[in-house]
Design an enzyme around this catalytic site. Sequence first.
Site, PDB file in Angstrom:
ATOM      1  N   SER A 179      35.702  -8.347  -0.419  1.00  0.00           N
ATOM      2  CA  SER A 179      35.439  -7.002  -0.906  1.00  0.00           C
ATOM      3  C   SER A 179      36.325  -6.673  -2.107  1.00  0.00           C
ATOM      4  O   SER A 179      36.239  -7.339  -3.130  1.00  0.00           O
ATOM      5  CB  SER A 179      35.636  -6.018   0.257  1.00  0.00           C
ATOM      6  OG  SER A 179      35.218  -4.730  -0.077  1.00  0.00           O
ATOM      7  N   HIS A 203      30.474  -7.870  -1.750  1.00  0.00           N
ATOM      8  CA  HIS A 203      29.432  -6.968  -1.253  1.00  0.00           C
ATOM      9  C   HIS A 203      29.542  -5.644  -1.988  1.00  0.00           C
ATOM     10  O   HIS A 203      30.449  -5.448  -2.791  1.00  0.00           O
ATOM     11  CB  HIS A 203      29.504  -6.788   0.268  1.00  0.00           C
ATOM     12  CG  HIS A 203      30.724  -6.065   0.753  1.00  0.00           C
ATOM     13  ND1 HIS A 203      30.928  -5.781   2.075  1.00  0.00           N
ATOM     14  CD2 HIS A 203      31.810  -5.570   0.104  1.00  0.00           C
ATOM     15  CE1 HIS A 203      32.078  -5.141   2.213  1.00  0.00           C
ATOM     16  NE2 HIS A 203      32.629  -4.997   1.031  1.00  0.00           N
TER      17      HIS A 203
END
Length: 196
Positions: free
Chosen positions: A101, A126
């Site tokens: 992330s 993501h």
Amino acid sequence: MPIGVPKVPFRSPGEEDASWVDVYNRLYRERLLFLGQEVDSEISNQLIGLMVYLSIEDETKDLYLFINSPGGWVIPGVAIYDTMQFVRPDVHTICMGLAASMGSFILVGGEITKRLAFPHARVMIHQPASSFYEAQTGEFVLEAEELLKLRETLTRVYVQRTGKPLWVVSEDMERDVFMSATEAQAYGIVDLVAVE
């Protein structure tokens, strides 16, 4: 046996006797920085302060940021990324363990050609997520608009720094995409994989 941060001897230039300092302060003197936790305002401010201080101290010596992070808050992560672009010294990023992330976003922000992953490291990208699931409708719409802007910003940075087409990065950010070190190298998130 005492528990805490280990102490190591450190001798400042021009001093005869070494003093005991915690290991992180000793490593900072060597321009080695660590992101070994979730990204939040506290660690973000610490790393930003260190990068600015060390770049003022000597703008010709590179900085090395070791990353083992599950991700975290977007704005503090973007602040670290922006600081890496702002300071004069090149910032090497080194992924050890996991850069997921916001951790992978900071990893890709290292100086191009100076981004490294250890052989068994994992990288995950993501889209940013919201923490305001219980917001009122009006607040939720504003939150969704801000989230879309942040997603667009993050996507543009990944596109610029990996060389991947916009549609590929956008599609990959729709879900959690985990990569090995060599897959992250092929994707353009890192430039090198350390040899075993």
